[in-house]
Design an enzyme around this catalytic site. Structure first.
Site, mmCIF file in Angstrom:
data_model
loop_
_atom_site.group_PDB
_atom_site.id
_atom_site.type_symbol
_atom_site.label_atom_id
_atom_site.label_comp_id
_atom_site.label_asym_id
_atom_site.label_seq_id
_atom_site.Cartn_x
_atom_site.Cartn_y
_atom_site.Cartn_z
ATOM 1 C CG ASP A 199 -7.394 -5.420 3.842
ATOM 2 O OD1 ASP A 199 -8.069 -5.154 2.834
ATOM 3 O OD2 ASP A 199 -6.238 -5.020 3.999
ATOM 4 N NE ARG A 220 1.480 -4.909 3.775
ATOM 5 C CZ ARG A 220 0.351 -4.462 4.332
ATOM 6 N NH1 ARG A 220 -0.422 -5.302 5.017
ATOM 7 N NH2 ARG A 220 0.015 -3.198 4.228
ATOM 8 C CD GLU A 280 -4.874 -8.694 4.498
ATOM 9 O OE1 GLU A 280 -4.948 -7.517 4.888
ATOM 10 O OE2 GLU A 280 -4.021 -9.078 3.679
ATOM 11 C CG HIS A 316 -2.020 -1.023 1.140
ATOM 12 N ND1 HIS A 316 -3.012 -1.000 0.186
ATOM 13 C CD2 HIS A 316 -2.267 -2.123 1.906
ATOM 14 C CE1 HIS A 316 -3.833 -2.021 0.364
ATOM 15 N NE2 HIS A 316 -3.388 -2.725 1.392
ATOM 16 C CG ASP A 350 17.799 -12.844 -4.766
ATOM 17 O OD1 ASP A 350 17.995 -13.728 -3.911
ATOM 18 O OD2 ASP A 350 17.560 -13.100 -5.967
#
Length: 250
Positions: free
Chosen positions: A178, A74, A152, A49, A88
């Site tokens: 959510d 996230r 969520e 987000h 990575d």
């Protein structure tokens, strides 16, 4: 030779030791560096987000690296290719959003695990391997990678025990915003019915032997969540803290 970095956050939540954190959506390395020295145990960089992507995330990870704070990242979704790239560039703790079933949790585990047990692609000269200087990285990396999955939705609530039973899930995060929408209260993460559901989820996750986590701007809900067994807890976002700290012009 370089050593594989110990994930202190993973070790702490495995001991069910309370870890306090900050949600980060700004892509400014100077701000990230400043916040890294504010005493938080962890900082969660959110590419779901926010405008952040791996390219803009990399300097943030570099900015906070000298400080005793864990970077959590996230991804935008349960996407193995994206997760591979985040690992990575040096992320050791991954928070996968919108995991609703045990099968999806297993897919997340596979994404952070090298073959033959998983599907993470193998590369040598990465920031994660200190550009090839960590001996045996590919055999040992999963020891220090922490995977958190996010529940969520109403469906995910019903599958908490099955998700918690998936080997390789190191923590479960409850997303009130959510979850509120899924329960019919969009934009009301602190609605009493939502809070009841969140606390029930936290108790069930903890009862399953997995560390629960939460982000909430409500101090009351936060304290209730900790009492219910939450282990990694965030009570603020960088942008929200910035806005609160600004004076309204006269």
């Amino acid at each position: 030779m370089a050593e594989l970095k110990t994930n202190t956050f993973k070790a702490a939540i495995q001991r069910m030791e309370l870890q306090r954190g900050l949600w980060c959506t700004m892509s400014d390395p100077l701000a990230a560096e400043m916040m890294a020295d504010c005493g938080f145990d962890w900082m969660m960089f959110d590419t779901e987000h926010s405008p952040m992507d791996p390219v803009s995330l990399l300097p943030l990870l570099q900015a906070v690296a000298p400080y005793p704070v864990t970077s959590i990242v996230r991804p935008s979704c349960l996407n193995a290719a994206e997760i591979k790239k985040l690992l990575d560039i040096g992320a050791q703790t991954i928070l996968v959003p919108y995991v609703q079933t045990a099968d999806e949790a297993a897919q997340a585990v596979a994404a952070v695990t090298y073959p033959p047990a998983g599907i993470r692609g193998v590369a040598g000269l990465t920031r994660a391997t200190q550009f090839g200087k960590i001996p045996g990285y590919h055999k040992r990396a999963r020891e220090q990678i922490c995977l958190i999955v996010q529940v969520e939705t109403r469906e995910a609530m019903g599958n908490i025990e099955a998700i918690a039973a998936v080997e390789g899930v190191d923590g479960i995060f409850v997303g009130p915003a959510d979850l509120a929408a899924s329960l019919g209260y969009p934009g009301e993460p602190n609605h009493p019915e939502v809070t009841r559901a969140v606390l029930d989820c936290i108790r069930r996750i903890r009862a399953a032997g997995v560390p629960p986590g939460i982000l909430t701007l409500s101090q009351e809900v936060r304290l209730q969540a900790i009492e219910a067994g939450a282990v990694f807890v965030a009570g603020d976002l960088d942008l929200a803290a910035l806005r609160k700290g600004l004076s309204t012009p006269d």
